[in-house]
Design an enzyme around this catalytic site. Structure first.
Site, PDB file in Angstrom:
ATOM      1  N   LYS A 182       0.860  -1.188   0.000  1.00 35.05           N
ATOM      2  CA  LYS A 182       0.000   0.000   0.000  1.00 35.05           C
ATOM      3  C   LYS A 182       0.892   1.233   0.000  1.00 35.05           C
ATOM      4  O   LYS A 182       1.518   1.559   0.998  1.00 35.05           O
ATOM      5  CB  LYS A 182      -0.896   0.040   1.239  1.00 35.05           C
ATOM      6  CG  LYS A 182      -1.981   1.107   1.100  1.00 35.05           C
ATOM      7  CD  LYS A 182      -2.585   1.545   2.406  1.00 35.05           C
ATOM      8  CE  LYS A 182      -1.778   2.586   3.110  1.00 35.05           C
ATOM      9  NZ  LYS A 182      -1.577   3.842   2.356  1.00 35.05           N
ATOM     10  N   GLU A 258      10.655   1.519   9.945  1.00 35.38           N
ATOM     11  CA  GLU A 258      11.626   2.610   9.794  1.00 35.38           C
ATOM     12  C   GLU A 258      10.864   3.912   9.993  1.00 35.38           C
ATOM     13  O   GLU A 258       9.993   4.263   9.197  1.00 35.38           O
ATOM     14  CB  GLU A 258      12.302   2.572   8.427  1.00 35.38           C
ATOM     15  CG  GLU A 258      13.739   3.080   8.527  1.00 35.38           C
ATOM     16  CD  GLU A 258      14.085   4.138   7.503  1.00 35.38           C
ATOM     17  OE1 GLU A 258      14.867   5.041   7.840  1.00 35.38           O
ATOM     18  OE2 GLU A 258      13.561   4.084   6.391  1.00 35.38           O
ATOM     19  N   CYS A 293      13.182  11.085   6.386  1.00 33.94           N
ATOM     20  CA  CYS A 293      13.335  10.757   7.803  1.00 33.94           C
ATOM     21  C   CYS A 293      14.786  10.954   8.233  1.00 33.94           C
ATOM     22  O   CYS A 293      15.057  11.286   9.376  1.00 33.94           O
ATOM     23  CB  CYS A 293      12.841   9.349   8.085  1.00 33.94           C
ATOM     24  SG  CYS A 293      13.522   8.138   6.965  1.00 33.94           S
ATOM     25  N   GLU A 392      10.005  16.356  14.856  1.00 34.70           N
ATOM     26  CA  GLU A 392      10.359  16.131  13.457  1.00 34.70           C
ATOM     27  C   GLU A 392       9.445  17.037  12.626  1.00 34.70           C
ATOM     28  O   GLU A 392       8.222  16.937  12.696  1.00 34.70           O
ATOM     29  CB  GLU A 392      10.127  14.667  13.070  1.00 34.70           C
ATOM     30  CG  GLU A 392      10.535  14.404  11.633  1.00 34.70           C
ATOM     31  CD  GLU A 392      10.307  12.963  11.182  1.00 34.70           C
ATOM     32  OE1 GLU A 392       9.217  12.428  11.433  1.00 34.70           O
ATOM     33  OE2 GLU A 392      11.227  12.401  10.575  1.00 34.70           O
TER      34      GLU A 392
HETATM   35  P1  ADP Z   1       2.662  10.591   6.820  1.00 31.61           P
HETATM   36  O1  ADP Z   1       1.280  11.078   7.177  1.00 31.61           O
HETATM   37  O2  ADP Z   1       3.740  11.507   7.234  1.00 31.61           O
HETATM   38  O3  ADP Z   1       2.755  10.059   5.422  1.00 31.61           O
HETATM   39  P2  ADP Z   1       2.195   8.100   8.130  1.00 31.61           P
HETATM   40  O4  ADP Z   1       3.141   7.357   8.963  1.00 31.61           O
HETATM   41  O5  ADP Z   1       0.891   8.451   8.722  1.00 31.61           O
HETATM   42  O6  ADP Z   1       3.004   9.369   7.713  1.00 31.61           O
HETATM   43  O7  ADP Z   1       1.927   7.350   6.754  1.00 31.61           O
HETATM   44  C1  ADP Z   1       2.811   6.462   6.161  1.00 31.61           C
HETATM   45  C2  ADP Z   1       2.024   5.346   5.529  1.00 31.61           C
HETATM   46  O8  ADP Z   1       1.295   4.649   6.541  1.00 31.61           O
HETATM   47  C3  ADP Z   1       0.988   5.792   4.509  1.00 31.61           C
HETATM   48  O9  ADP Z   1       0.950   4.852   3.449  1.00 31.61           O
HETATM   49  C4  ADP Z   1      -0.292   5.753   5.313  1.00 31.61           C
HETATM   50  O10 ADP Z   1      -1.457   5.594   4.531  1.00 31.61           O
HETATM   51  C5  ADP Z   1      -0.069   4.536   6.184  1.00 31.61           C
HETATM   52  N1  ADP Z   1      -0.859   4.468   7.414  1.00 31.61           N
HETATM   53  C6  ADP Z   1      -1.310   5.495   8.172  1.00 31.61           C
HETATM   54  N2  ADP Z   1      -1.995   5.029   9.240  1.00 31.61           N
HETATM   55  C7  ADP Z   1      -1.983   3.673   9.175  1.00 31.61           C
HETATM   56  C8  ADP Z   1      -2.508   2.609   9.982  1.00 31.61           C
HETATM   57  N3  ADP Z   1      -3.189   2.843  11.099  1.00 31.61           N
HETATM   58  N4  ADP Z   1      -2.290   1.331   9.585  1.00 31.61           N
HETATM   59  C9  ADP Z   1      -1.592   1.071   8.468  1.00 31.61           C
HETATM   60  N5  ADP Z   1      -1.074   2.025   7.663  1.00 31.61           N
HETATM   61  C10 ADP Z   1      -1.256   3.314   8.002  1.00 31.61           C
END
Ligand code: ADP
Length: 489
Positions: A182, A258, A293, A392
């Site tokens: 995803k 990560e 990051c 961050e």
């Molecule tokens: P950012 O908003 O800075 O991109 P996130 O860590 O929220 O950082 O997002 C990184 C990835 O994790 C994206 O692909 C996002 O859709 C996904 N993501 C966000 N929340 C969840 C969750 N609860 N479970 C699985 N994937 C998630």
């Protein structure tokens, strides 16, 4: 000529499952171009049923197709062909540049070769690791047998969509797993093209599947799916914690995480040529608009050279020009979207409210359309509890702190939350090694800042910056599980 017309790029459709594009309807989300904020596509989020379909397909195909059980060198051959196709595909480069924050010249010169080489590195790993044989009794044989997990879920962020996908898919596929990936809902397209190329290269359909959607439904249904055996994630610390908890509660799945960083650039008086140093520090906090990051966002500089170094940095910051990602001349990345722009603005405002002084920048560039290009920003007069030092930011903002003695510099370099990377700049070998030992971070760069093309060096964080390693042999080995066997004969 690398410049292109963003309205003429043909976009892959929807999800990519079992080698087919799926246009399932559901909750719609708009996809915007970071460079000008224009909505250029609408996608439909994968709900739990579609996630189930993708995972079931992956689970079935990885066995039926023989991907898990074929001679590992055959997997290596397919991955090498995939890397070649990635390098030759202009559409892939354009999709990446159009939909992400990466200028096209940067994508072509760095992102694409870096992505292809990471996959080649794992193609080479495919048959290089085996299990073990143990001394047991005369009439028995003890063994450790490595096997793939089955289906690995990969969840990636928006800052480096292609290379992040290669870091996850390369080792997982080379080790004989299927992947359901995803990508970030903010940068959904290039990864689908990458998966199409994988099938062209000979990867059996259904062994790599891409599902679109946000974290709350699509991401979390994927992590919790009972047939997902391992989760590999890159993103924020908060989301990493949620994923770890979901993975623990839904099958005790191993996770590679990560996560965020707030990495120090520790510069001593004897660090050498100040112009070279200034360029290095500049790249460290402005590459991809600071949206990495690993960005080196805390300058901790010894007093003797502090003024001379910051003067040079201010001058470099003033030279930066914004430009849309689809122009060949553009070098400087926009922030991904308005939400991220507002976040950067709010942390800078909070930093100023607590006494920070803006040496340069501090605002959004005024001469751009709707894109959120943030001026490279230097903040001085910050102490360790200033929000710009603590949080961050994910934008091109560098805090400046000074010190006189080595101990003091090392104390400032430590961070309460993060331990991803650190830069140490000194021509004294003993001092560099003392600092390397003292700093609590997963990567320490000495007299450089940033990754090289040495994929053999793993990367991963300490503390709130994560668990496990991407890249290196470690990432390959983490995509296999070990079965202990004892045979009596
Ligand atoms: P950012 O908003 O800075 O991109 P996130 O860590 O929220 O950082 O997002 C990184 C990835 O994790 C994206 O692909 C996002 O859709 C996904 N993501 C966000 N929340 C969840 C969750 N609860 N479970 C699985 N994937 C998630």
């Amino acid at each position: 000529m690398l410049s292109f017309d963003p309205d003429k790029v043909s976009l892959p459709v929807g999800h990519y499952i079992d080698g087919q594009h799926i246009q399932a309807q559901g909750t719609a989300f708009a996809v915007k171009r970071p460079s000008d904020g224009k909505v250029f596509a609408t996608l439909y989020e994968a709900d739990a049923a579609l996630v189930d379909r993708a995972v079931q397909v992956a689970h079935r195909r990885v066995k039926e197709s023989g991907w898990a059980s074929c001679p590992p060198r055959e997997r290596g051959r397919v991955l090498r062909r995939w890397a070649d196709l990635i390098e030759q595909d202009l559409l892939l480069a354009q999709l990446e540049s159009l939909g992400s924050t990466r200028p096209i010249s940067d994508v072509v010169q760095h992102e694409i070769p870096f992505t292809a080489e990471a996959i080649r590195f794992y193609a080479e790993c495919a048959d290089k690791y085996s299990g073990d044989v143990f001394p047991t009794r005369d009439s028995s044989l003890g063994m450790l047998v490595s096997e793939p997990y089955g289906v690995i879920a990969a969840i990636t962020p928006w800052n480096f969509p292609l290379s992040m996908a290669s870091w996850k898919c390369g080792p997982a596929l080379a080790a004989g797993n299927a992947v359901v990936l995803k990508p970030s809902e903010l940068t959904p397209f290039s990864t689908v093209r990458m998966a199409e190329l994988a099938i062209q290269a000979g990867l059996p359909a259904g062994v790599l599947n891409i599902i679109q959607g946000g974290g709350a439904v699509t991401g979390s249904s994927l992590v919790k799916h009972p047939l997902v055996r391992k989760v590999s994630f890159t993103g924020s610390t908060l989301t990493g914690a949620r994923i770890m908890s979901d993975a623990a509660q839904h099958g005790m799945k191993p996770v590679t995480l990560e996560l965020g960083g707030k990495s120090p650039q520790l510069v001593f008086d004897d660090a050498g040529d100040l112009d070279v140093l200034a360029q290095r520090i500049m790249r460290g906090f402005t590459a991809n608009g600071g949206q990495a990051c690993v960005a080196g966002t805390r300058l901790i500089v010894q007093q003797g050279i502090a003024a001379a170094l910051t003067d040079r940095l201010v001058a470099l910051c003033r030279e930066v020009q914004p430009g849309v990602t689809w122009h060949e001349q553009s070098r400087y990345a926009p922030l991904i979207d308005e939400r991220q722009g507002c976040k950067v603005a709010s942390v800078v405002a909070a930093a100023k409210a607590q006494g920070a002084e803006v040496l340069v920048g501090g605002e959004r560039f005024g001469n751009t359309d709707a894109g959120w290009f943030w001026q490279p920003t230097l903040l001085s007069h910050v102490n360790s509890d200033n929000p710009a030092v603590q949080q961050e930011i994910f934008g091109p903002v560098l805090t400046v702190q000074t010190f006189s003695e080595e101990e003091e510099g090392l104390a400032l370099a430590a961070h309460d939350t993060y331990g991803l990377c650190a830069g140490v700049h000194t021509l004294s070998l003993p001092r560099a090694l003392r600092a390397m030992r003292a700093i609590e971070a997963g990567t320490v760069w000495i007299n450089r800042y940033g990754r090289s093309g040495d994929f053999i060096i793993p990367t991963g964080g300490f503390l709130g910056s994560g668990i496990g390693k991407d890249l290196g042999r470690q990432a390959f080995q983490a995509c296999q599980r070990q079965k202990s066997v004892l045979i009596d004969f």
